[in-house]
Write an enzyme that holds these catalytic residues in place. Sequence first.
Site, mmCIF file in Angstrom:
data_model
loop_
_atom_site.group_PDB
_atom_site.id
_atom_site.type_symbol
_atom_site.label_atom_id
_atom_site.label_comp_id
_atom_site.label_asym_id
_atom_site.label_seq_id
_atom_site.Cartn_x
_atom_site.Cartn_y
_atom_site.Cartn_z
ATOM 1 C CE1 TYR A 95 -3.672 2.354 0.287
ATOM 2 C CE2 TYR A 95 -2.619 3.365 2.074
ATOM 3 C CZ TYR A 95 -3.517 3.405 1.173
ATOM 4 O OH TYR A 95 -4.383 4.568 1.014
ATOM 5 C CG ASP B 185 5.850 3.982 1.188
ATOM 6 O OD1 ASP B 185 5.923 4.425 2.153
ATOM 7 O OD2 ASP B 185 4.570 3.826 0.728
ATOM 8 C CE LYS C 84 0.168 5.234 7.976
ATOM 9 N NZ LYS C 84 0.353 4.490 6.780
HETATM 10 C C1 LIG Z 1 -0.207 5.044 5.473
HETATM 11 C C2 LIG Z 1 0.655 4.658 4.170
HETATM 12 C C3 LIG Z 1 0.744 5.566 3.147
HETATM 13 C C4 LIG Z 1 -0.336 6.717 2.997
HETATM 14 O O1 LIG Z 1 -0.149 7.735 3.908
HETATM 15 P P1 LIG Z 1 -1.245 8.448 4.149
HETATM 16 O O2 LIG Z 1 -0.739 9.630 5.091
HETATM 17 O O3 LIG Z 1 -2.458 7.832 4.851
HETATM 18 O O4 LIG Z 1 -1.818 9.377 2.854
HETATM 19 C C5 LIG Z 1 1.617 5.212 2.050
HETATM 20 N N1 LIG Z 1 2.474 4.261 2.168
HETATM 21 C C6 LIG Z 1 2.606 3.445 3.420
HETATM 22 C C7 LIG Z 1 3.404 2.236 3.501
HETATM 23 C C8 LIG Z 1 1.579 3.598 4.312
HETATM 24 O O5 LIG Z 1 1.404 2.744 5.347
#
Ligand SMILES: *Cc1c(COP(=O)(O)O)cnc(C)c1O
Length: 424
Positions: free
Chosen positions: A141, A236, A264
């Site tokens: 994701y 990411d 986050k």
């Molecule tokens: C949560 C998440 C995102 C997206 O971040 P948001 O602040 O919810 O837009 C992207 N990559 C990873 C790995 C995530 O866990």
Amino acid sequence: MTNAACWRKARRVLAGGVNSPVRSFSAVGSSPFFVDRGEGPYLWDVEGKRYLDYVGSWGALILGHRHPAVMRAVAGALRNGTCFGTPTPQETALAEAITGAFPSMEQVRFVSSGTEAVMSAIRLARAKTSRSKVLKFEGAYHGHADSLLARAGSGMFTLGLPSSPGVPLHVAADTISVSFNGLKGVAEAVRRHRREIACLIVEPVMANSGLIPPEPGFLEGLRRLTREEGIVLIFDEVITGFRLCYGGAQKLYGVEPDLTVLGKAIGGGFPVGAYGGGRKLMGLLSPAGPVYQAGTLSGHPVAMAAGLATLEALRRPGVYRRLNERAGQLKKGLLALSQRAGVPAAVHQTGGLLTLFFSKAAPRNAAQAKRSDSRRYARYFRRMLKEGVYLPPSSFEAWFISAAHGRRQIDETLAAHRAALRGL
Ligand SMILES: *Cc1c(COP(=O)(O)O)cnc(C)c1O
């Protein structure tokens, strides 16, 4: 006020009753509780019931709720106003903390969410390479940007088809999905699309199909392949960034990407995303370069203050060792009790992240994770919730342990686990 009444009201005026789908608890056949407040490792709902929190705002609250240093920093920032749309020294301070922790990030750009950061990093990679395709892993994701809402079909790898209505076919077609921990599939995709792939984006430790760590040599292999082919390697680290250690998965595994995406935890509970890399690549961004990306609330002073206070607290000695120890204790207890109860279970754990899979073996990719028993997890989730332990409301999310989770909270969790397993 009851949870049921809140839920009824919410569904009248909020699409699906929530502002992010997983919060609806529909994946575990339930409906959400509504939060009144949080403190340390605990949440209280509007009915006054207490929960031990293993979601931690999806990793944003690595220090737990209402950490005193973060609360002080936020209150201090608010005394000067909310936001100014003009530079503040706090943006530089947080950027310095991040670049200090991540040597591969010489420069940073702040945005307001992980999604926005990923989207922008991909734009930068496309500009750098003059190529359009994005290579990603099935089940990863990276937020909800169009080009990443593409699903792989069966087989070793597949051209993307939209995984949501509203995503144009031609956009999804630029996304190629391959299997995590499968270097052969990556090499084959790279060969087949030679000089078409702008970037390879990977969660170095997958945390959105349940937790799935990289096997030895996998990240190194990605680094080698992308370097050989002139593909921008994007880590990411929105979840893993300041969670696995101070310096993220790239420090833990010793593999440096070209671009890193954070989110986050770096906002300390406020909306922040960031992306960064080498000075030359980041120099392509406007106003220094031609690649446009902007944001009214980017680098929000209150969020910067909360992020900075969070990183300062994380730099204190022993924080990550304790997170690791607690998660290790939890893993050991969960496995032992499951085995004693005759319930097939496996656990992946890396730092303060963990997933319990109801399957015989721990998965090495998303396809295997999907085969774990999610109906059993749904029953388990509801029983744990009744016991006062709030786990992620989906079997494909990681459990987040915070620095406020102590030995006592692990014992509490294991007692609930023992009760929840009975006749599961
Ligand atoms: C949560 C998440 C995102 C997206 O971040 P948001 O602040 O919810 O837009 C992207 N990559 C990873 C790995 C995530 O866990």
